[in-house]
Motif scaffolding. Sequence first.
Motif, PDB file in Angstrom:
ATOM      1  N   VAL A 153      39.485  38.995  43.467  1.00 43.11           N
ATOM      2  CA  VAL A 153      38.820  39.816  43.362  1.00 43.11           C
ATOM      3  C   VAL A 153      39.761  39.328  41.723  1.00 43.11           C
ATOM      4  N   ASP A 154      38.909  40.417  40.462  1.00 40.17           N
ATOM      5  CA  ASP A 154      39.245  41.043  39.641  1.00 40.17           C
ATOM      6  C   ASP A 154      39.600  41.782  38.756  1.00 40.17           C
ATOM      7  N   GLU A 155      41.192  42.531  39.290  1.00 36.82           N
ATOM      8  CA  GLU A 155      41.251  43.418  38.955  1.00 36.82           C
ATOM      9  C   GLU A 155      41.122  44.159  38.175  1.00 36.82           C
ATOM     10  N   SER A 156      41.310  43.506  36.694  1.00 34.80           N
ATOM     11  CA  SER A 156      40.836  43.933  35.501  1.00 34.80           C
ATOM     12  C   SER A 156      39.474  44.916  35.734  1.00 34.80           C
ATOM     13  N   SER A 157      38.605  44.350  36.520  1.00 33.51           N
ATOM     14  CA  SER A 157      37.277  44.944  36.666  1.00 33.51           C
ATOM     15  C   SER A 157      36.743  46.637  37.428  1.00 33.51           C
ATOM     16  N   VAL A 158      38.363  47.261  37.588  1.00 27.88           N
ATOM     17  CA  VAL A 158      38.465  48.521  37.991  1.00 27.88           C
ATOM     18  C   VAL A 158      38.883  49.059  37.266  1.00 27.88           C
ATOM     19  N   THR A 159      37.987  49.851  36.000  1.00 29.43           N
ATOM     20  CA  THR A 159      38.725  50.698  34.695  1.00 29.43           C
ATOM     21  C   THR A 159      38.781  52.497  35.451  1.00 29.43           C
ATOM     22  N   GLU A 160      39.047  52.926  36.420  1.00 24.93           N
ATOM     23  CA  GLU A 160      39.361  54.090  36.888  1.00 24.93           C
ATOM     24  C   GLU A 160      40.599  54.505  35.848  1.00 24.93           C
TER      25      GLU A 160
ATOM     26  N   LYS B  97      41.591  55.292  41.593  1.00 22.02           N
ATOM     27  CA  LYS B  97      42.074  54.224  41.039  1.00 22.02           C
ATOM     28  C   LYS B  97      42.614  52.812  41.923  1.00 22.02           C
TER      29      LYS B  97
ATOM     30  N   LEU C 254      37.430  46.993  46.070  1.00 19.07           N
ATOM     31  CA  LEU C 254      36.887  45.891  45.756  1.00 19.07           C
ATOM     32  C   LEU C 254      37.881  45.420  46.367  1.00 19.07           C
TER      33      LEU C 254
END
Length: 181
Positions: free
Chosen positions: A29-36, A42, A49
């Motif tokens: 996964v790309d954790e940077s895609s979560v911007t919460e 978050k 994710l």
Amino acid sequence: MLILASGSPKRQELLKQVELNFLTIIPNVDESSVTERDPQKKAMALASLKSYAIDNDEDIILSCDTLIQFNGEILEKPADRADARHMLKMLSGKTHTVISAALLRKGDTEIPIVRETEVEFFELDDKEIEHYLNTDEPYDKAAAYGIQGLGAKFVKRISGDYNAVVGLPLGDVCRELRFFE
């Protein structure tokens, strides 16, 4: 079958401690895609994710994420030595919140778990911070410390679930797993 969607050796140790049989699959996964920005949301978004990155509706998927919140700011893994030093100095003599989220999922059934634990640090002097920074430990941990390792010597007080600070609200997970029996 229980699938742990995490490569964390500490989470694996915790599950073994309570004699759970599980298979480990590390989600891509790309954790940077979560911007919460809200820490609880978050942490749960990251756990979700990771869960849905595992294409399996037959087994129980356990995914987790742990964040540190201090003065309204989320402290991630340090970018470098200077960032780690800054975080440890910031936490010195103060209390921060560890937010550990876990998601149990089987097919469309989800059981979210969020646990908050307060951790208070002793006052840290420059010498002990530098000694710690000379180890490998602070660089792959949120807020630059691991309570289950050398970072334990910084902890004055903990209020809440120790296992959640390590990275898995173990008691909650074991209780909720009964739902799937």
